[in-house]
Design a protein around this motif. Structure first.
Motif, PDB file in Angstrom:
ATOM      1  N   ALA A  11       0.834  -1.214   0.000  1.00  0.00           N
ATOM      2  CA  ALA A  11       0.000   0.000   0.000  1.00  0.00           C
ATOM      3  C   ALA A  11       0.862   1.255   0.000  1.00  0.00           C
ATOM      4  N   PHE A  12       1.957   1.217   0.745  1.00  0.00           N
ATOM      5  CA  PHE A  12       2.884   2.355   0.768  1.00  0.00           C
ATOM      6  C   PHE A  12       3.466   2.568  -0.628  1.00  0.00           C
ATOM      7  N   ALA A  13       3.896   1.496  -1.280  1.00  0.00           N
ATOM      8  CA  ALA A  13       4.452   1.598  -2.631  1.00  0.00           C
ATOM      9  C   ALA A  13       3.425   2.169  -3.598  1.00  0.00           C
ATOM     10  N   GLU A  14       2.186   1.745  -3.441  1.00  0.00           N
ATOM     11  CA  GLU A  14       1.119   2.263  -4.305  1.00  0.00           C
ATOM     12  C   GLU A  14       0.970   3.780  -4.134  1.00  0.00           C
ATOM     13  N   ARG A  15       1.023   4.237  -2.891  1.00  0.00           N
ATOM     14  CA  ARG A  15       0.920   5.681  -2.629  1.00  0.00           C
ATOM     15  C   ARG A  15       2.108   6.435  -3.228  1.00  0.00           C
ATOM     16  N   ILE A  16       3.289   5.837  -3.152  1.00  0.00           N
ATOM     17  CA  ILE A  16       4.482   6.452  -3.741  1.00  0.00           C
ATOM     18  C   ILE A  16       4.327   6.557  -5.260  1.00  0.00           C
ATOM     19  N   VAL A  17       3.860   5.482  -5.885  1.00  0.00           N
ATOM     20  CA  VAL A  17       3.664   5.488  -7.342  1.00  0.00           C
ATOM     21  C   VAL A  17       2.666   6.570  -7.731  1.00  0.00           C
ATOM     22  N   ARG A  18       1.553   6.663  -7.009  1.00  0.00           N
ATOM     23  CA  ARG A  18       0.541   7.684  -7.332  1.00  0.00           C
ATOM     24  C   ARG A  18       1.103   9.106  -7.173  1.00  0.00           C
ATOM     25  N   LEU A  19       1.899   9.322  -6.140  1.00  0.00           N
ATOM     26  CA  LEU A  19       2.526  10.626  -5.946  1.00  0.00           C
ATOM     27  C   LEU A  19       3.463  10.934  -7.111  1.00  0.00           C
ATOM     28  N   ILE A  44      10.970  -1.211  -0.888  1.00  0.00           N
ATOM     29  CA  ILE A  44      10.690  -1.674   0.478  1.00  0.00           C
ATOM     30  C   ILE A  44       9.811  -2.928   0.423  1.00  0.00           C
ATOM     31  N   GLY A  45       8.680  -2.802  -0.223  1.00  0.00           N
ATOM     32  CA  GLY A  45       7.739  -3.912  -0.308  1.00  0.00           C
ATOM     33  C   GLY A  45       8.287  -5.088  -1.090  1.00  0.00           C
ATOM     34  N   ALA A  46       9.062  -4.817  -2.121  1.00  0.00           N
ATOM     35  CA  ALA A  46       9.646  -5.904  -2.908  1.00  0.00           C
ATOM     36  C   ALA A  46      10.570  -6.756  -2.040  1.00  0.00           C
ATOM     37  N   ASN A  47      11.348  -6.116  -1.186  1.00  0.00           N
ATOM     38  CA  ASN A  47      12.246  -6.860  -0.310  1.00  0.00           C
ATOM     39  C   ASN A  47      11.490  -7.600   0.791  1.00  0.00           C
ATOM     40  N   VAL A  48      10.415  -7.005   1.289  1.00  0.00           N
ATOM     41  CA  VAL A  48       9.589  -7.698   2.275  1.00  0.00           C
ATOM     42  C   VAL A  48       8.966  -8.941   1.633  1.00  0.00           C
ATOM     43  N   GLU A  49       8.503  -8.816   0.402  1.00  0.00           N
ATOM     44  CA  GLU A  49       7.940  -9.969  -0.308  1.00  0.00           C
ATOM     45  C   GLU A  49       8.991 -11.059  -0.494  1.00  0.00           C
ATOM     46  N   GLU A  50      10.191 -10.671  -0.885  1.00  0.00           N
ATOM     47  CA  GLU A  50      11.265 -11.648  -1.050  1.00  0.00           C
ATOM     48  C   GLU A  50      11.557 -12.358   0.265  1.00  0.00           C
ATOM     49  N   ALA A  51      11.504 -11.629   1.350  1.00  0.00           N
ATOM     50  CA  ALA A  51      11.787 -12.218   2.666  1.00  0.00           C
ATOM     51  C   ALA A  51      10.768 -13.283   3.038  1.00  0.00           C
ATOM     52  N   GLN A  52       9.550 -13.181   2.518  1.00  0.00           N
ATOM     53  CA  GLN A  52       8.516 -14.168   2.825  1.00  0.00           C
ATOM     54  C   GLN A  52       8.900 -15.545   2.298  1.00  0.00           C
ATOM     55  N   LEU A  92       3.005  15.706   2.067  1.00  0.00           N
ATOM     56  CA  LEU A  92       3.954  14.613   2.289  1.00  0.00           C
ATOM     57  C   LEU A  92       3.969  14.080   3.718  1.00  0.00           C
ATOM     58  N   GLU A  93       3.356  14.809   4.642  1.00  0.00           N
ATOM     59  CA  GLU A  93       3.406  14.407   6.057  1.00  0.00           C
ATOM     60  C   GLU A  93       2.938  12.970   6.298  1.00  0.00           C
ATOM     61  N   PRO A  94       1.800  12.538   5.726  1.00  0.00           N
ATOM     62  CA  PRO A  94       1.374  11.154   5.978  1.00  0.00           C
ATOM     63  C   PRO A  94       2.365  10.115   5.439  1.00  0.00           C
ATOM     64  N   LEU A  95       2.903  10.355   4.254  1.00  0.00           N
ATOM     65  CA  LEU A  95       3.878   9.428   3.685  1.00  0.00           C
ATOM     66  C   LEU A  95       5.171   9.417   4.481  1.00  0.00           C
ATOM     67  N   THR A  96       5.605  10.588   4.923  1.00  0.00           N
ATOM     68  CA  THR A  96       6.826  10.677   5.718  1.00  0.00           C
ATOM     69  C   THR A  96       6.654   9.945   7.045  1.00  0.00           C
ATOM     70  N   ALA A  97       5.514  10.105   7.658  1.00  0.00           N
ATOM     71  CA  ALA A  97       5.233   9.409   8.921  1.00  0.00           C
ATOM     72  C   ALA A  97       5.205   7.900   8.710  1.00  0.00           C
ATOM     73  N   GLU A  98       4.594   7.456   7.629  1.00  0.00           N
ATOM     74  CA  GLU A  98       4.536   6.023   7.342  1.00  0.00           C
ATOM     75  C   GLU A  98       5.932   5.473   7.057  1.00  0.00           C
ATOM     76  N   ALA A  99       6.745   6.204   6.322  1.00  0.00           N
ATOM     77  CA  ALA A  99       8.123   5.764   6.064  1.00  0.00           C
ATOM     78  C   ALA A  99       8.884   5.630   7.373  1.00  0.00           C
ATOM     79  N   ASN A 100       8.689   6.571   8.261  1.00  0.00           N
ATOM     80  CA  ASN A 100       9.346   6.532   9.566  1.00  0.00           C
ATOM     81  C   ASN A 100       8.889   5.313  10.377  1.00  0.00           C
ATOM     82  N   GLU A 101       7.602   5.029  10.344  1.00  0.00           N
ATOM     83  CA  GLU A 101       7.082   3.852  11.047  1.00  0.00           C
ATOM     84  C   GLU A 101       7.632   2.562  10.445  1.00  0.00           C
ATOM     85  N   LEU A 102       7.729   2.511   9.125  1.00  0.00           N
ATOM     86  CA  LEU A 102       8.266   1.323   8.476  1.00  0.00           C
ATOM     87  C   LEU A 102       9.728   1.099   8.871  1.00  0.00           C
ATOM     88  N   VAL A 103      10.497   2.173   8.957  1.00  0.00           N
ATOM     89  CA  VAL A 103      11.889   2.062   9.409  1.00  0.00           C
ATOM     90  C   VAL A 103      11.923   1.416  10.789  1.00  0.00           C
TER      91      VAL A 103
END
Length: 114
Positions: A11-19, A44-52, A92-103
């Motif tokens: 979902a984060f990647a989707e938001r990045i693509v749309r931006l 980010i998501g691609a690596n999480v998927e690979e980790a699965q 950008l605040e919501p995306l920045t906050a989400e990136a921070n949470e993902l970190v």
């Protein structure tokens, strides 16, 4: 219990693509920054998927470590785009906050599995 992290990073990647799509056709500086953001934000998501499908605990930690690094980089590009006002900081605040949470999440997972 199944992790929601793959869905969350997708979902984060989707938001990045749309931006990034919304910024197409901007000036050369913005276009360069957007390419960097698109690359790291979707990785980010691609690596999480690979980790699965990791082959070992070490492989799992390695993939999550890469995802954490990409999340940090994405956070950097978002902060830079906001600070230079290429994009309105409030947008950008919501995306920045989400990136921070993902970190934080990815770093925690790496530490727990080492």
């Amino acid at each position: 219990m199944k992790s929601d992290l793959p869905d969350r990073t997708f979902a984060f990647a989707e938001r990045i693509v749309r931006l990034c799509l919304a910024l197409e056709g901007e000036n050369t500086v913005a276009a360069t920054l957007v390419k960097q953001l698109l690359r790291s934000g979707t990785s980010i998501g691609a690596n999480v998927e690979e980790a699965q499908a990791s082959e070992s605990k070490r492989d799992f930690v390695h993939k999550y470590s890469i995802a954490a690094k990409e999340a940090r980089e994405t956070h950097y590009w978002l902060r830079l785009l906001a600070k230079t006002e290429v994009i309105l900081p409030s947008r950008l605040e919501p995306l920045t906050a989400e990136a921070n949470e993902l970190v934080a999440i990815l770093t925690s997972i790496c530490k727990k599995n080492r």
